[in-house]
Design an enzyme around this catalytic site. Structure first.
Site, PDB file in Angstrom:
ATOM      1  CG  ASP A 233      46.137  30.408  54.234  1.00  0.00           C
ATOM      2  OD1 ASP A 233      45.088  29.917  54.694  1.00  0.00           O
ATOM      3  OD2 ASP A 233      46.156  31.193  53.262  1.00  0.00           O
ATOM      4  CG  LEU A 234      48.448  24.036  55.212  1.00  0.00           C
ATOM      5  CD1 LEU A 234      48.905  22.716  55.824  1.00  0.00           C
ATOM      6  CD2 LEU A 234      49.242  24.335  53.942  1.00  0.00           C
ATOM      7  CE  LYS A 235      42.845  30.179  51.589  1.00  0.00           C
ATOM      8  NZ  LYS A 235      44.317  30.340  51.517  1.00  0.00           N
TER       9      LYS A 235
ATOM     10  CB  THR B 295      40.510  37.754  48.382  1.00  0.00           C
ATOM     11  OG1 THR B 295      41.705  37.021  48.087  1.00  0.00           O
ATOM     12  CG2 THR B 295      40.394  37.979  49.874  1.00  0.00           C
TER      13      THR B 295
ATOM     14  CE  LYS C 284      49.761  33.272  52.447  1.00  0.00           C
ATOM     15  NZ  LYS C 284      48.796  32.836  51.407  1.00  0.00           N
TER      16      LYS C 284
ATOM     17  CG  HIS D 233      36.375  22.196  52.725  1.00  0.00           C
ATOM     18  ND1 HIS D 233      35.823  23.032  51.778  1.00  0.00           N
ATOM     19  CD2 HIS D 233      35.336  21.579  53.326  1.00  0.00           C
ATOM     20  CE1 HIS D 233      34.500  22.912  51.807  1.00  0.00           C
ATOM     21  NE2 HIS D 233      34.186  22.033  52.732  1.00  0.00           N
ATOM     22  CG  ASP D 234      38.372  15.508  53.583  1.00  0.00           C
ATOM     23  OD1 ASP D 234      37.375  14.743  53.652  1.00  0.00           O
ATOM     24  OD2 ASP D 234      39.339  15.304  52.838  1.00  0.00           O
TER      25      ASP D 234
ATOM     26  N   GLY E 254      51.764  40.121  50.254  1.00  0.00           N
ATOM     27  CA  GLY E 254      52.711  39.222  49.607  1.00  0.00           C
ATOM     28  C   GLY E 254      53.674  39.926  48.688  1.00  0.00           C
ATOM     29  NE  ARG E 255      51.234  38.398  43.957  1.00  0.00           N
ATOM     30  CZ  ARG E 255      50.276  37.747  43.305  1.00  0.00           C
ATOM     31  NH1 ARG E 255      50.516  37.251  42.110  1.00  0.00           N
ATOM     32  NH2 ARG E 255      49.096  37.583  43.850  1.00  0.00           N
TER      33      ARG E 255
END
Length: 237
Positions: free
Chosen positions: A61-63, A124, A35, A65-66, A214-215
């Site tokens: 994953d740029l999400k 989240t 990702k 929204h416009d 991730g981490r």
């Protein structure tokens, strides 16, 4: 519910190109996708995103929204990268989701090559209090189901949700949505900034199609081994 294979995405959350490339290289064959999100894309640019996608399947994953036309145009600009999965916000509404699906179908006449369109429901990091702060008088679970139903009816392929909403979404929407679940922490890991978390095995048993880690992978002494341990946990069900 049918048994499904839950696949693993490693989140390469960094501003540094060399770091992302090193992680991506070390994880070849150990994860099902990587990702890349806002921080990397804004810092390193779309060419760097495209370069990493040559070696790993990509969850971009740029999400977005416009207004509908702007989101559709943005997705069209991203199509040369050919991500496996990409995201928009479900809260953008029906027309925005419909236009997003249409532009991806136009760019990829072969449906097997079309990026899966995922709608982000409730981040989240949010809880009932933070939803109330923005005027949503519902629990995260109620809002996730509401937005999930809207998104799937409008043409999304799946949803991004917390592990704790998987069962409710399956009950409401069945097996059709492809559920991608961040906020996954192997047992013993720190929660960091995620508020609604679950272990890989718990998420898989609940019905996740993809989990995002991730981490616990990228900060491990041996990222590939950390990823393989998660894969083993998923496959041991």
């Amino acid at each position: 519910m049918a048994h499904r294979r839950t696949r693993l995405i490693a989140a390469l959350d960094t501003l540094n190109l060399a770091t992302a490339q090193q992680w991506a290289s070390s994880l070849e064959g150990a994860v099902d996708a990587v990702k890349l999100g806002l921080e990397f894309t804004y810092s390193c640019g779309l060419k760097a995103v495209s370069d990493i996608s040559q070696h790993q399947k990509l969850f971009l994953d740029l999400k977005l929204h416009d207004i509908p036309n702007t989101v559709a145009s943005g997705l069209k600009a991203l199509t040369p990268i050919k991500p496996l999965l990409t995201t928009i916000h479900a809260s953008g509404g029906t027309e925005m989701i419909q236009r997003s699906r249409e532009v991806l179908e136009e760019a990829f006449p072969n449906d097997l090559e079309r990026p899966k369109l995922l709608a982000v429901t409730v981040l989240t990091s949010m809880n009932t209090q933070t939803l109330a702060e923005i005027g949503v008088n519902a629990t995260p679970l109620q809002q996730v189901v509401r937005l999930g139903r809207l998104a799937m009816q409008a043409g999304a392929d799946g949803l991004v949700c917390s592990a704790h909403e998987i069962v409710a979404l399956r009950d409401a929407l069945g097996d059709t949505p492809e559920l991608v679940v961040p906020g996954i922490r192997p047992a013993g890991s720190q929660a960091d900034d995620q508020k609604r978390i679950m272990t890989p095995r718990q998420a898989a048993e609940a019905g996740a199609d993809w989990i995002v880690v991730g981490r616990p992978i990228t900060r491990a002494e041996n990222p590939a081994l950390a990823a393989q341990n998660i894969q083993d946990e998923l496959n041991a069900r």
